[in-house]
Write an enzyme that holds these catalytic residues in place. Structure first.
Site, PDB file in Angstrom:
ATOM      1  N   ASP A  79       0.849  -1.194   0.000  1.00  0.00           N
ATOM      2  CA  ASP A  79       0.000   0.000   0.000  1.00  0.00           C
ATOM      3  C   ASP A  79       0.884   1.244   0.000  1.00  0.00           C
ATOM      4  O   ASP A  79       1.781   1.377   0.827  1.00  0.00           O
ATOM      5  CB  ASP A  79      -0.907  -0.030   1.232  1.00  0.00           C
ATOM      6  N   ASN A  81      -0.462   4.562  -0.046  1.00  0.00           N
ATOM      7  CA  ASN A  81      -1.101   5.798   0.420  1.00  0.00           C
ATOM      8  C   ASN A  81      -1.795   5.674   1.777  1.00  0.00           C
ATOM      9  O   ASN A  81      -2.511   6.583   2.183  1.00  0.00           O
ATOM     10  CB  ASN A  81      -2.101   6.299  -0.625  1.00  0.00           C
ATOM     11  N   ASP A  83      -4.276   3.737   2.832  1.00  0.00           N
ATOM     12  CA  ASP A  83      -5.700   3.415   2.947  1.00  0.00           C
ATOM     13  C   ASP A  83      -5.936   1.949   3.287  1.00  0.00           C
ATOM     14  O   ASP A  83      -7.082   1.508   3.380  1.00  0.00           O
ATOM     15  CB  ASP A  83      -6.451   3.793   1.671  1.00  0.00           C
ATOM     16  N   ASP A  87      -1.749  -1.240  -3.856  1.00  0.00           N
ATOM     17  CA  ASP A  87      -2.068  -0.476  -5.058  1.00  0.00           C
ATOM     18  C   ASP A  87      -0.918  -0.536  -6.056  1.00  0.00           C
ATOM     19  O   ASP A  87       0.142  -1.120  -5.796  1.00  0.00           O
ATOM     20  CB  ASP A  87      -2.418   0.960  -4.699  1.00  0.00           C
ATOM     21  N   ASP A 156      -5.194 -10.833 -15.743  1.00  0.00           N
ATOM     22  CA  ASP A 156      -6.385 -11.672 -15.747  1.00  0.00           C
ATOM     23  C   ASP A 156      -7.374 -11.172 -16.798  1.00  0.00           C
ATOM     24  O   ASP A 156      -7.633  -9.964 -16.881  1.00  0.00           O
ATOM     25  CB  ASP A 156      -7.074 -11.639 -14.379  1.00  0.00           C
ATOM     26  N   ASP A 258      -9.467 -16.347 -16.845  1.00  0.00           N
ATOM     27  CA  ASP A 258     -10.159 -16.743 -15.613  1.00  0.00           C
ATOM     28  C   ASP A 258     -11.450 -17.500 -15.910  1.00  0.00           C
ATOM     29  O   ASP A 258     -12.281 -17.042 -16.707  1.00  0.00           O
ATOM     30  CB  ASP A 258     -10.480 -15.496 -14.782  1.00  0.00           C
TER      31      ASP A 258
END
Length: 618
Positions: A79, A81, A83, A87, A156, A258
């Site tokens: 992560d 940032n 939150d 990301d 995917d 998928d």
């Protein structure tokens, strides 16, 4: 099959040429061929900004046979940032780490726009990035950074279903006359109850959901927020092709397809006698026209790009699996099966002889043609060291090294799930509130409705839940394992204080540094990629031994799948040539009997008879 309008059939080749000669030519030729770049909406056809093409590493034909794929679960990797959600910028910040592993390809789980009912596998816009993950500019920077480091990117392709919040479905459910109605499967209520179809993702295990606006049921073999797309509709198939071109023209290096074994369905939904919530997977598998659809995708799109394609699932048997990857059929490059990861599922133990039998059978089926992927874990499985190894502190590292040795010394393309190179284990969940997986939560609701055994349910969930593999990557000993400065979307495994990248990077004997050594050995010795596989001592319940042979090189792999010491006599005719190429212990006493430590893994050269020959690489 369809007939393309004049010039339109040339569009994929012209796009490919345009990428080589410049973006202006690309846009001009695409326009001349009547091609437009569309967003995934039911009401607009406005041109989107031109795709940014990242520099692509040099490639050779069949490069995907020699790569090692690192599966990266973006929500749980890094992560950037605070939150609590991993990301794209977080991944970009860790590209040097990925490069240090020696992996050639990253498979990135879905990052598309999604309401996130099923962790991104419910897509509401195939040409947008989920805001939690960042922006398209972040994606472009990530792709460029990967390619600069010689790492390819596979994404995917999730087109068995969309999200119920996709613009196509919003239009389809609003009116029976919607032009997008036939993008999905519907059963009008006036025809009565739809034929039985099951879904383990549904609270009621019912794959039909009643939708009041048009008094109809729609099909969803996964969550009710994942309505199935109707591949019988050629317009839908053209939409999928355009989505694929959008990402391929950006420069990605392939697709993992998928749930693709489920995309073909009979729209009349005939009764399926004997169908129940335990056997429906095989019933849905390999439906009518499946291979027609794949051939069409290959002809129209994939054959015009030097990319890798892999089908999730391999049919119901070896014969069906070969249909996907027989080079003469011009479909996909490789497939991977569920039979290996299925060994021991539903039980606290497994038999090594079963694991040997499965992998040996599949290797034999692909020995002369086709290609397969190899895995022991992924985002839908528990951690491999907790299922197939021994995650107790005394044996965790050795068994994790052994399992990675197995993956990197078998014939096929290894798929290594993020964190397995550290020996990450199953986590600790204190109750249903700790779980995030929609399948687990819905199964619990059904269990309560039926008055089932909650003790047995939570015991099984602790061992096999998909959330075990989705806990945050363990970077260091700081709060939340260095994954985030905020509150993580799912709890961090408490053992991060001892199992983490920072500590293992400094320890030459760690699982991480052993993984790096094993990667280098695989890259230097093509016998471990293309060599003939021969199982030895098949009935041994504790030791898995096999040889790999290619031309003048032959190696022996011996794996003690046991938390006890084992003695393994060398079979007659095997002559060791020197110190091991790989050994997850400091030493090995070489003699007519190998004295193996618990979970010891050894790869060692064999003297090859001058008369001995082996097949050339496929």
């Amino acid at each position: 099959m369809r007939t393309l309008p004049p010039l339109l059939h040339l569009a994929p080749r012209l796009r490919k040429l345009g990428r080589r000669l410049g973006g202006g030519l690309l846009l001009g030729l695409a326009s001349a061929c009547g091609q437009t770049t569309k967003t995934d909406t039911a009401t607009t056809t406005a041109a989107a900004p031109a795709a940014t093409t990242a520099p692509t590493p040099p490639r050779k034909a069949d490069w995907w046979k020699e790569t090692v794929v690192y599966q990266l679960y973006p929500r749980s990797f890094q992560d950037s940032n605070g939150d609590g959600v991993g990301d794209l910028r977080g991944i970009s910040s860790r590209l040097d780490y990925l490069q240090s592993l020696g992996v050639g390809t990253v498979w990135l789980n879905p990052i598309y726009a999604s309401p996130n009912d099923d962790n991104g596998y419910d897509i509401s816009d195939y040409r947008q990035i989920m805001p939690e993950f960042g922006t398209m500019a972040d994606f472009d920077a990530l792709l460029k950074g990967m390619h600069q480091r010689g790492i390819k990117l596979v994404m995917d392709l999730v087109v068995n279903h969309s999200s119920d919040e996709h613009a196509w479905f919003k239009s389809a459910r609003a009116s029976r006359t919607s032009p997008y109605r036939d993008y999905y499967y519907w059963w009008p209520a006036e025809k009565g109850t739809p034929p039985a179809r099951f879904s383990t993702f549904d609270v009621k295990h019912d794959a039909w959901q009643y939708d009041a606006p048009t008094k109809s049921y729609y099909l969803h073999i996964f969550s009710k927020k994942q309505p199935d797309l109707n591949w019988n509709n050629p317009k839908l198939r053209r939409e999928v092709e355009n989505i694929m071109r959008f990402w391929l023209d950006k420069g990605i290096d392939g697709f993992r397809m998928d749930a693709f074994q489920f995309v073909a369905k009979d729209p009349t939904f005939p009764p399926m006698p004997g169908l129940n919530e335990h056997n429906f997977g095989n019933a849905y598998n390999h439906g009518p026209h499946l291979h027609d659809y794949i051939k069409e995708l290959n002809r129209d799109v994939l054959s015009h790009y030097n990319v890798m394609t892999v089908a999730e699932g391999a049919g119901r048997n070896l014969g069906e699996a070969m249909l996907f990857v027989d080079p003469a059929r011009h479909e996909l490059d490789m497939t991977y099966h569920f039979e290996g990861t299925g060994v021991g599922s539903g039980s606290d133990t497994y038999k090594l002889t079963d694991l040997k039998r499965v992998f040996t059978k599949w290797d034999s089926a692909f020995a002369q043609k086709g290609w397969q992927g190899l895995d022991l874990g992924n985002h839908d499985q528990p951690r491999m060291v907790s299922k197939f190894g021994d995650d107790r502190p005394a044996f965790r590292a050795a068994s994790a090294k052994l399992l990675n040795t197995f993956l990197l010394t078998m014939r096929g393309t290894p798929y290594c799930y993020n964190g397995d190179e550290l020996g990450m284990t199953n986590s600790q969940f204190n109750g249903i509130a700790d779980y995030r997986d929609v399948a687990a939560r819905n199964a619990y609701q059904l269990l309560k409705q039926r008055g089932g055994n909650q003790t047995a349910f939570f015991h099984s969930l602790a061992r096999f839940s998909r959330d075990n593999s989705r806990t945050p990557f363990q970077w260091n000993t700081t709060q939340h394992a260095g994954f985030t400065t905020g509150t993580p979307w799912i709890g961090v495994n408490p053992n991060y204080v001892t199992v983490n990248e920072a500590a293992e990077n400094q320890d030459s004997a760690s699982v991480l540094n052993y993984f790096r050594r094993a990667m280098r050995v695989r890259q230097r010795h093509k016998v471990l990629i293309f060599g003939q596989y021969q199982l030895l001592d098949a009935a041994n319940p504790h030791v898995w031994a096999y040889t790999r042979t290619l031309g003048g090189e032959r190696v022996l792999v011996v794996l003690n799948f046991s938390s006890e010491k084992r003695a393994w006599p060398l079979p007659p005719g095997l002559e060791l040539t020197g110190p091991p190429l790989l050994n997850n212990y400091p030493a090995l006493a070489i003699g007519p009997v190998l004295a193996l430590q618990p979970w010891q893994a050894v790869v060692i050269g064999l003297r090859q008879s001058p008369a001995k020959t082996s097949p050339r690489p496929a």
